[in-house]
Design a protein around this motif. Sequence first.
Motif, PDB file in Angstrom:
ATOM      1  N   HIS A 201       0.862  -1.183   0.000  1.00 17.60           N
ATOM      2  CA  HIS A 201       0.000   0.000   0.000  1.00 17.60           C
ATOM      3  C   HIS A 201       0.898   1.232   0.000  1.00 17.60           C
ATOM      4  O   HIS A 201       1.798   1.361   0.841  1.00 17.60           O
ATOM      5  N   ILE A 202       0.676   2.129  -0.973  1.00 23.69           N
ATOM      6  CA  ILE A 202       1.523   3.318  -1.112  1.00 23.69           C
ATOM      7  C   ILE A 202       0.638   4.539  -1.310  1.00 23.69           C
ATOM      8  O   ILE A 202      -0.335   4.509  -2.070  1.00 23.69           O
ATOM      9  N   HIS A 203       1.002   5.619  -0.627  1.00 22.13           N
ATOM     10  CA  HIS A 203       0.301   6.892  -0.793  1.00 22.13           C
ATOM     11  C   HIS A 203       1.314   8.020  -0.565  1.00 22.13           C
ATOM     12  O   HIS A 203       1.470   8.509   0.556  1.00 22.13           O
ATOM     13  N   TYR A 204       2.000   8.404  -1.624  1.00 24.54           N
ATOM     14  CA  TYR A 204       3.021   9.436  -1.511  1.00 24.54           C
ATOM     15  C   TYR A 204       2.372  10.807  -1.431  1.00 24.54           C
ATOM     16  O   TYR A 204       2.172  11.481  -2.430  1.00 24.54           O
ATOM     17  N   GLN A 205       2.041  11.221  -0.232  1.00 26.62           N
ATOM     18  CA  GLN A 205       1.398  12.514  -0.008  1.00 26.62           C
ATOM     19  C   GLN A 205       2.386  13.672  -0.131  1.00 26.62           C
ATOM     20  O   GLN A 205       1.978  14.803  -0.371  1.00 26.62           O
ATOM     21  N   ASN A 206       3.676  13.370   0.026  1.00 26.29           N
ATOM     22  CA  ASN A 206       4.702  14.413   0.032  1.00 26.29           C
ATOM     23  C   ASN A 206       5.600  14.396  -1.194  1.00 26.29           C
ATOM     24  O   ASN A 206       6.486  15.237  -1.313  1.00 26.29           O
ATOM     25  N   HIS A 207       5.408  13.423  -2.076  1.00 26.46           N
ATOM     26  CA  HIS A 207       6.302  13.256  -3.229  1.00 26.46           C
ATOM     27  C   HIS A 207       5.512  12.941  -4.489  1.00 26.46           C
ATOM     28  O   HIS A 207       4.446  12.336  -4.430  1.00 26.46           O
ATOM     29  N   LEU A 208       6.064  13.323  -5.625  1.00 25.80           N
ATOM     30  CA  LEU A 208       5.606  12.855  -6.925  1.00 25.80           C
ATOM     31  C   LEU A 208       6.587  11.774  -7.348  1.00 25.80           C
ATOM     32  O   LEU A 208       7.785  11.865  -7.056  1.00 25.80           O
ATOM     33  N   GLU A 209       6.072  10.748  -8.044  1.00 29.00           N
ATOM     34  CA  GLU A 209       6.948   9.655  -8.474  1.00 29.00           C
ATOM     35  C   GLU A 209       6.602   9.265  -9.904  1.00 29.00           C
ATOM     36  O   GLU A 209       5.437   9.177 -10.270  1.00 29.00           O
ATOM     37  N   ALA A 210       7.641   9.006 -10.693  1.00 22.00           N
ATOM     38  CA  ALA A 210       7.490   8.403 -12.008  1.00 22.00           C
ATOM     39  C   ALA A 210       8.228   7.073 -11.971  1.00 22.00           C
ATOM     40  O   ALA A 210       9.322   6.970 -11.407  1.00 22.00           O
ATOM     41  N   VAL A 211       7.616   6.050 -12.590  1.00 18.24           N
ATOM     42  CA  VAL A 211       8.140   4.688 -12.530  1.00 18.24           C
ATOM     43  C   VAL A 211       8.205   4.111 -13.938  1.00 18.24           C
ATOM     44  O   VAL A 211       7.213   4.129 -14.667  1.00 18.24           O
ATOM     45  N   TRP A 212       9.362   3.594 -14.317  1.00 16.18           N
ATOM     46  CA  TRP A 212       9.566   2.954 -15.616  1.00 16.18           C
ATOM     47  C   TRP A 212       9.861   1.484 -15.353  1.00 16.18           C
ATOM     48  O   TRP A 212      10.854   1.147 -14.690  1.00 16.18           O
ATOM     49  N   CYS A 213       9.013   0.607 -15.843  1.00 13.86           N
ATOM     50  CA  CYS A 213       9.179  -0.831 -15.659  1.00 13.86           C
ATOM     51  C   CYS A 213      10.173  -1.358 -16.686  1.00 13.86           C
ATOM     52  O   CYS A 213      10.012  -1.137 -17.889  1.00 13.86           O
ATOM     53  N   ILE A 214      11.192  -2.060 -16.206  1.00  7.96           N
ATOM     54  CA  ILE A 214      12.276  -2.550 -17.050  1.00  7.96           C
ATOM     55  C   ILE A 214      12.130  -4.040 -17.340  1.00  7.96           C
ATOM     56  O   ILE A 214      12.350  -4.483 -18.465  1.00  7.96           O
ATOM     57  N   GLU A 215      11.785  -4.821 -16.311  1.00  7.82           N
ATOM     58  CA  GLU A 215      11.607  -6.260 -16.522  1.00  7.82           C
ATOM     59  C   GLU A 215      10.694  -6.833 -15.460  1.00  7.82           C
ATOM     60  O   GLU A 215      10.481  -6.219 -14.415  1.00  7.82           O
ATOM     61  N   GLY A 216      10.147  -8.008 -15.742  1.00  5.92           N
ATOM     62  CA  GLY A 216       9.247  -8.673 -14.814  1.00  5.92           C
ATOM     63  C   GLY A 216       7.803  -8.292 -15.066  1.00  5.92           C
ATOM     64  O   GLY A 216       7.451  -7.785 -16.131  1.00  5.92           O
ATOM     65  N   ASP A 217       6.950  -8.552 -14.052  1.00  7.56           N
ATOM     66  CA  ASP A 217       5.533  -8.242 -14.193  1.00  7.56           C
ATOM     67  C   ASP A 217       4.947  -7.862 -12.846  1.00  7.56           C
ATOM     68  O   ASP A 217       5.523  -8.139 -11.798  1.00  7.56           O
ATOM     69  N   GLY A 218       3.802  -7.206 -12.917  1.00  7.08           N
ATOM     70  CA  GLY A 218       3.102  -6.783 -11.720  1.00  7.08           C
ATOM     71  C   GLY A 218       1.865  -6.009 -12.088  1.00  7.08           C
ATOM     72  O   GLY A 218       1.398  -6.044 -13.234  1.00  7.08           O
ATOM     73  N   GLU A 219       1.357  -5.277 -11.100  1.00  3.97           N
ATOM     74  CA  GLU A 219       0.115  -4.528 -11.289  1.00  3.97           C
ATOM     75  C   GLU A 219       0.090  -3.353 -10.330  1.00  3.97           C
ATOM     76  O   GLU A 219       0.583  -3.435  -9.206  1.00  3.97           O
ATOM     77  N   VAL A 220      -0.481  -2.250 -10.788  1.00  9.42           N
ATOM     78  CA  VAL A 220      -0.757  -1.125  -9.908  1.00  9.42           C
ATOM     79  C   VAL A 220      -2.262  -0.879  -9.955  1.00  9.42           C
ATOM     80  O   VAL A 220      -2.872  -0.941 -11.023  1.00  9.42           O
ATOM     81  N   GLU A 221      -2.872  -0.662  -8.784  1.00  8.99           N
ATOM     82  CA  GLU A 221      -4.304  -0.398  -8.680  1.00  8.99           C
ATOM     83  C   GLU A 221      -4.513   0.906  -7.923  1.00  8.99           C
ATOM     84  O   GLU A 221      -4.058   1.049  -6.784  1.00  8.99           O
ATOM     85  N   THR A 222      -5.196   1.861  -8.552  1.00  8.88           N
ATOM     86  CA  THR A 222      -5.511   3.118  -7.876  1.00  8.88           C
ATOM     87  C   THR A 222      -6.713   2.887  -6.963  1.00  8.88           C
ATOM     88  O   THR A 222      -7.739   2.341  -7.384  1.00  8.88           O
ATOM     89  N   ILE A 223      -6.568   3.290  -5.712  1.00  8.27           N
ATOM     90  CA  ILE A 223      -7.584   3.013  -4.704  1.00  8.27           C
ATOM     91  C   ILE A 223      -8.836   3.857  -4.926  1.00  8.27           C
ATOM     92  O   ILE A 223      -9.953   3.366  -4.743  1.00  8.27           O
TER      93      ILE A 223
ATOM     94  N   GLY B  88       3.408  -7.282  -6.866  1.00 10.67           N
ATOM     95  CA  GLY B  88       4.369  -8.058  -7.624  1.00 10.67           C
ATOM     96  C   GLY B  88       3.656  -9.202  -8.314  1.00 10.67           C
ATOM     97  O   GLY B  88       2.680  -9.743  -7.789  1.00 10.67           O
ATOM     98  N   GLY B  89       4.123  -9.583  -9.495  1.00 12.60           N
ATOM     99  CA  GLY B  89       3.503 -10.666 -10.265  1.00 12.60           C
ATOM    100  C   GLY B  89       4.206 -11.986 -10.029  1.00 12.60           C
ATOM    101  O   GLY B  89       4.593 -12.309  -8.906  1.00 12.60           O
ATOM    102  N   LYS B  90       4.409 -12.721 -11.116  1.00 15.85           N
ATOM    103  CA  LYS B  90       5.054 -14.035 -11.030  1.00 15.85           C
ATOM    104  C   LYS B  90       6.570 -13.926 -11.046  1.00 15.85           C
ATOM    105  O   LYS B  90       7.262 -14.784 -10.517  1.00 15.85           O
ATOM    106  N   GLU B  91       7.083 -12.880 -11.671  1.00 14.69           N
ATOM    107  CA  GLU B  91       8.524 -12.641 -11.770  1.00 14.69           C
ATOM    108  C   GLU B  91       8.871 -11.361 -11.013  1.00 14.69           C
ATOM    109  O   GLU B  91       8.035 -10.466 -10.889  1.00 14.69           O
ATOM    110  N   PRO B  92      10.103 -11.223 -10.517  1.00 17.96           N
ATOM    111  CA  PRO B  92      10.494  -9.948  -9.897  1.00 17.96           C
ATOM    112  C   PRO B  92      10.272  -8.801 -10.882  1.00 17.96           C
ATOM    113  O   PRO B  92      10.588  -8.916 -12.063  1.00 17.96           O
ATOM    114  N   LEU B  93       9.687  -7.717 -10.405  1.00 15.69           N
ATOM    115  CA  LEU B  93       9.437  -6.533 -11.224  1.00 15.69           C
ATOM    116  C   LEU B  93      10.528  -5.506 -10.932  1.00 15.69           C
ATOM    117  O   LEU B  93      10.633  -4.997  -9.817  1.00 15.69           O
ATOM    118  N   ARG B  94      11.384  -5.259 -11.931  1.00 14.99           N
ATOM    119  CA  ARG B  94      12.460  -4.270 -11.767  1.00 14.99           C
ATOM    120  C   ARG B  94      12.013  -2.969 -12.401  1.00 14.99           C
ATOM    121  O   ARG B  94      11.592  -2.935 -13.562  1.00 14.99           O
TER     122      ARG B  94
END
Length: 131
Positions: free
Chosen positions: A49-71, A97-103
């Motif tokens: 569970h993540i809620h960056y109230q004090n920061h903006l973040e950009a994320v670039w997925c390089i390898e692996g799999d996963g999911e992000v869900e906006t609450i 995180g999915g089946k493989e590590p998400l980098r």
Amino acid sequence: MIVRNVKDVIGTDGEVKTENWLSRRVLLKKDGMGFSFHETVIFPGTETHIHYQNHLEAVWCIEGDGEVETIADGKKYALGPGVVYALDQHDEHWLRGGKEPLRVICVFNPPLTGYEVHDDKGVYPLESTAA
């Protein structure tokens, strides 16, 4: 000019590990760039569970799999190589995180100091120092 190899962060206090993820913090506030830059691995089968109230973040997925869900709206987005997502509205979300590590490669503004770990609400403090 700053030149670093992420391999030089491994095993130092610039490498932060939790049950769900491992973050290698390559550029930090002390570097004076106005942002911080990280390589993070999200472990398979985890949910954070993540809620960056004090920061903006950009994320670039390089390898692996996963999911992000906006609450706020329950929307789910598949994550894999080449996907970029930006938390431009301080979006509260679940990162899974999915089946493989998400980098991923992450950029934070304002920059992290390097000692941050999510609190019980999923927030990084605005400024964190070593314990």
